[in-house]
Design a protein around this motif. Structure first.
Motif, mmCIF file in Angstrom:
data_model
loop_
_atom_site.group_PDB
_atom_site.id
_atom_site.type_symbol
_atom_site.label_atom_id
_atom_site.label_comp_id
_atom_site.label_asym_id
_atom_site.label_seq_id
_atom_site.Cartn_x
_atom_site.Cartn_y
_atom_site.Cartn_z
ATOM 1 N N PRO A 222 -2.247 10.860 2.734
ATOM 2 C CA PRO A 222 -1.265 11.952 2.701
ATOM 3 C C PRO A 222 -0.788 12.359 4.089
ATOM 4 O O PRO A 222 0.191 13.101 4.200
ATOM 5 N N HIS A 223 -1.442 11.877 5.133
ATOM 6 C CA HIS A 223 -1.040 12.260 6.489
ATOM 7 C C HIS A 223 -0.113 11.237 7.136
ATOM 8 O O HIS A 223 0.232 11.360 8.306
ATOM 9 N N ARG A 224 0.291 10.220 6.377
ATOM 10 C CA ARG A 224 1.219 9.224 6.934
ATOM 11 C C ARG A 224 2.501 9.211 6.107
ATOM 12 O O ARG A 224 2.473 9.487 4.900
ATOM 13 N N PRO A 225 3.635 8.892 6.750
ATOM 14 C CA PRO A 225 4.877 8.836 5.983
ATOM 15 C C PRO A 225 4.733 7.839 4.833
ATOM 16 O O PRO A 225 4.161 6.761 5.008
ATOM 17 N N ASN A 226 5.220 8.254 3.672
ATOM 18 C CA ASN A 226 5.140 7.418 2.471
ATOM 19 C C ASN A 226 3.711 6.940 2.166
ATOM 20 O O ASN A 226 3.507 5.868 1.599
ATOM 21 N N GLY A 227 2.733 7.771 2.564
ATOM 22 C CA GLY A 227 1.339 7.426 2.283
ATOM 23 C C GLY A 227 0.846 6.223 3.068
ATOM 24 O O GLY A 227 -0.256 5.736 2.819
ATOM 25 N N GLY A 228 1.664 5.741 4.013
ATOM 26 C CA GLY A 228 1.279 4.546 4.771
ATOM 27 C C GLY A 228 1.482 3.268 3.974
ATOM 28 O O GLY A 228 0.951 2.217 4.339
ATOM 29 N N LEU A 229 2.267 3.344 2.891
ATOM 30 C CA LEU A 229 2.437 2.174 2.011
ATOM 31 C C LEU A 229 3.916 1.797 1.901
ATOM 32 O O LEU A 229 4.785 2.680 1.924
ATOM 33 N N THR A 230 4.191 0.523 1.742
ATOM 34 C CA THR A 230 5.568 0.106 1.469
ATOM 35 C C THR A 230 5.826 0.244 -0.034
ATOM 36 O O THR A 230 4.879 0.290 -0.836
ATOM 37 N N GLU A 233 4.129 -2.545 -1.812
ATOM 38 C CA GLU A 233 2.680 -2.353 -2.006
ATOM 39 C C GLU A 233 2.418 -1.411 -3.183
ATOM 40 O O GLU A 233 1.510 -1.636 -3.981
ATOM 41 N N LEU A 234 3.242 -0.370 -3.276
ATOM 42 C CA LEU A 234 3.081 0.572 -4.400
ATOM 43 C C LEU A 234 3.355 -0.130 -5.723
ATOM 44 O O LEU A 234 2.634 0.066 -6.709
ATOM 45 N N ARG A 235 4.399 -0.947 -5.738
ATOM 46 C CA ARG A 235 4.763 -1.625 -6.998
ATOM 47 C C ARG A 235 3.684 -2.632 -7.408
ATOM 48 O O ARG A 235 3.390 -2.795 -8.580
ATOM 49 N N ASP A 236 3.050 -3.296 -6.405
ATOM 50 C CA ASP A 236 2.062 -4.337 -6.723
ATOM 51 C C ASP A 236 0.694 -3.770 -7.094
ATOM 52 O O ASP A 236 -0.128 -4.454 -7.697
ATOM 53 N N ALA A 237 0.418 -2.513 -6.711
ATOM 54 C CA ALA A 237 -0.937 -1.974 -6.900
ATOM 55 C C ALA A 237 -1.193 -1.570 -8.345
ATOM 56 O O ALA A 237 -0.274 -1.166 -9.069
ATOM 57 N N THR A 238 -2.454 -1.669 -8.766
ATOM 58 C CA THR A 238 -2.864 -1.136 -10.074
ATOM 59 C C THR A 238 -3.565 0.213 -9.893
ATOM 60 O O THR A 238 -3.429 1.101 -10.717
ATOM 61 N N MET A 239 -4.302 0.352 -8.800
ATOM 62 C CA MET A 239 -4.982 1.620 -8.493
ATOM 63 C C MET A 239 -4.436 2.152 -7.178
ATOM 64 O O MET A 239 -4.540 1.488 -6.140
ATOM 65 N N ILE A 240 -3.894 3.356 -7.216
ATOM 66 C CA ILE A 240 -3.451 4.015 -5.984
ATOM 67 C C ILE A 240 -4.504 5.082 -5.690
ATOM 68 O O ILE A 240 -4.621 6.081 -6.412
ATOM 69 N N LEU A 241 -5.317 4.834 -4.676
ATOM 70 C CA LEU A 241 -6.459 5.713 -4.376
ATOM 71 C C LEU A 241 -6.062 6.738 -3.327
ATOM 72 O O LEU A 241 -5.575 6.367 -2.248
ATOM 73 N N TRP A 242 -6.262 8.000 -3.637
ATOM 74 C CA TRP A 242 -5.992 9.068 -2.657
ATOM 75 C C TRP A 242 -7.018 8.971 -1.536
ATOM 76 O O TRP A 242 -8.200 8.696 -1.786
ATOM 77 N N LYS A 243 -6.576 9.203 -0.287
ATOM 78 C CA LYS A 243 -7.504 9.050 0.836
ATOM 79 C C LYS A 243 -8.360 10.308 1.011
ATOM 80 O O LYS A 243 -8.165 11.107 1.931
#
Ligand code: 13P
Ligand code: SF4
Length: 390
Positions: A222-230, A233-243
């Motif tokens: 949450p401290h990086r723009p766009n969660g630090g993800l492209t 990467e978001l589209r390919d992921a199955t689990m998006i883990l909060w930091k």
């Protein structure tokens, strides 16, 4: 042996104190040195009778847990609070998010009291509603929000639970994370899960119980723009883990596991799923605090264990099982300092205030938040009973 193996070090500050909630008690907090504190707590409890129900999380101090009507992990305590509609006062010896959940699950005529308002949870504080809403907007922009089911660990604030309730999600605890993820993946075709706020419980459950791989998981910072993800990467992921993580369980390390295995023959390593994935991979068993307790109770005399969870519980297990060798899985003494804030003076102060007709430190979730958080909590309570405590 009768004592837990521990090095002689000063009390560790396992987590940050929650200064935002750090409301001091008025000057009438009893002195910790008062020799009558136990008698005063007993007298207040007797005077209140069935009007009060005291819940105690397993990480509470001995001096407090002795007064609990029930003890448990967060899942059991949520169920126990919901099952006591007749108690006018629920005194919650645990941390803020647990008292909020108890308030949501109990009737409007019942009042939930947290003896020290500074008993927060640094992990829960790692996911703020504004941050989660920004993440959701980014997922919407990336075209993935429609397939995301939010799942929040019980260790989160009521407004995060409400976010999950509003967006088709659910609450889970360390006892039922696997069933909650199964439920979440059944909600939509090609569902993804946004797991809040503990990346370790999310990753450990996804990889060790759901058959996903580490490559299926990404971490939203949450401290990086766009969660630090492209977006890809978001589209390919199955689990998006909060930091987010627990500062207490984050201390356990692979090195200590290796050292203990080298020095204590046949030692079994038993850890909580808030521990890092590398530690859990090296452990023999992983589960919630209720699971840890039942495992030690069922263990044969003479067996050796290293336990990776909060120290109050490990010390209590060592004292209750002198026929087993129980070692703490960290070289330093590390309590959860916010759990430890509920001490005997605060407990006596809260109970005697109730006897005097004054409700102190009431935890009250606002009605709109409560309505949506209840949806997510009730979805959890309705999950099939494949939990460590059933
Ligand atoms: P459980 O009570 O779910 O085992 O969680 C441990 C914990 O860290 C509570 O804060
Ligand atoms: Fe929060 Fe960790 Fe303490 Fe539990 S042990 S209350 S997760 S900081």
């Amino acid at each position: 042996m009768t004592t837990v193996d521990l090095p002689l070090l000063p009390l560790g500050r396992g987590v940050d104190l929650n200064s935002e909630r750090g409301v001091e008690c008025p000057g009438d907090l009893p002195a910790a040195s008062d020799p009558d504190l136990v008698a005063r707590a007993l007298a207040a409890k007797a005077a209140l009778g069935d009007k009060v129900f005291v819940l105690g999380h397993h990480y509470q101090r001995d001096e407090v847990i002795q007064f609990a009507d029930v003890t448990g992990d967060s899942f059991k305590l949520a169920r126990d609070a919901a099952a006591r509609p007749d108690a006018e006062f629920i005194v919650f010896c645990g941390v803020h998010f647990m008292a909020e959940s108890a308030d949501i699950l109990t009737g409007s005529q019942q009042q939930v009291i947290l003896p020290d308002l500074a008993a927060g949870c640094s992990m829960a504080d790692m996911a703020r509603l504004t941050q989660v809403e920004m993440a959701w907007e980014a997922m919407t922009a990336a075209g993935v929000a429609d397939s995301v089911v939010p799942v929040t660990y019980m260790n989160s604030s009521a407004d995060i639970k409400a976010f999950c309730g509003r967006n088709g999600g659910v609450v889970c605890t360390s006892s039922n994370a696997e069933v909650a993820l199964e439920w979440a993946f059944e909600q939509k075709p090609d569902a993804k899960v946004l797991f809040l706020p503990d990346q370790h419980l999310g990753r450990n459950t996804a990889v060790l119980k759901m058959g996903l791989t580490l490559d299926d998981c990404v971490v939203w910072d949450p401290h990086r723009p766009n969660g630090g993800l492209t977006e890809e990467e978001l589209r390919d992921a199955t689990m998006i883990l909060w930091k987010g993580h627990c500062s207490v369980h984050g201390r356990f390390s692979e090195e200590v596991v290796d050292e203990l295995r080298a020095t204590i023959p046949d030692i079994q390593i038993l850890v909580h799923p808030e521990c890092k994935h590398e530690v859990v991979l090296k452990a023999d068993l992983v589960g919630s605090t209720e699971f840890i307790i039942s495992t030690i109770e069922a263990a044969p005399a003479g067996s050796s264990w290293a336990i990776g969870t909060e120290l109050n519980l490990v010390k209590r297990l060592a004292a209750a099982h002198p026929d087993k060798r129980i070692t703490f899985l960290d070289k330093t003494v590390c309590y959860c300092s916010t759990m430890n804030r509920i001490d005997l003076p605060h407990f006596v102060w809260a109970m005697e205030s109730l006897v005097a007709g004054q409700v102190v430190n009431r935890i009250e979730v606002d009605p709109e938040t409560e309505k949506h958080a209840l949806v997510a909590l009730e979805r959890m309570l309705a999950l099939p009973g494949k939990t460590h405590k059933d």
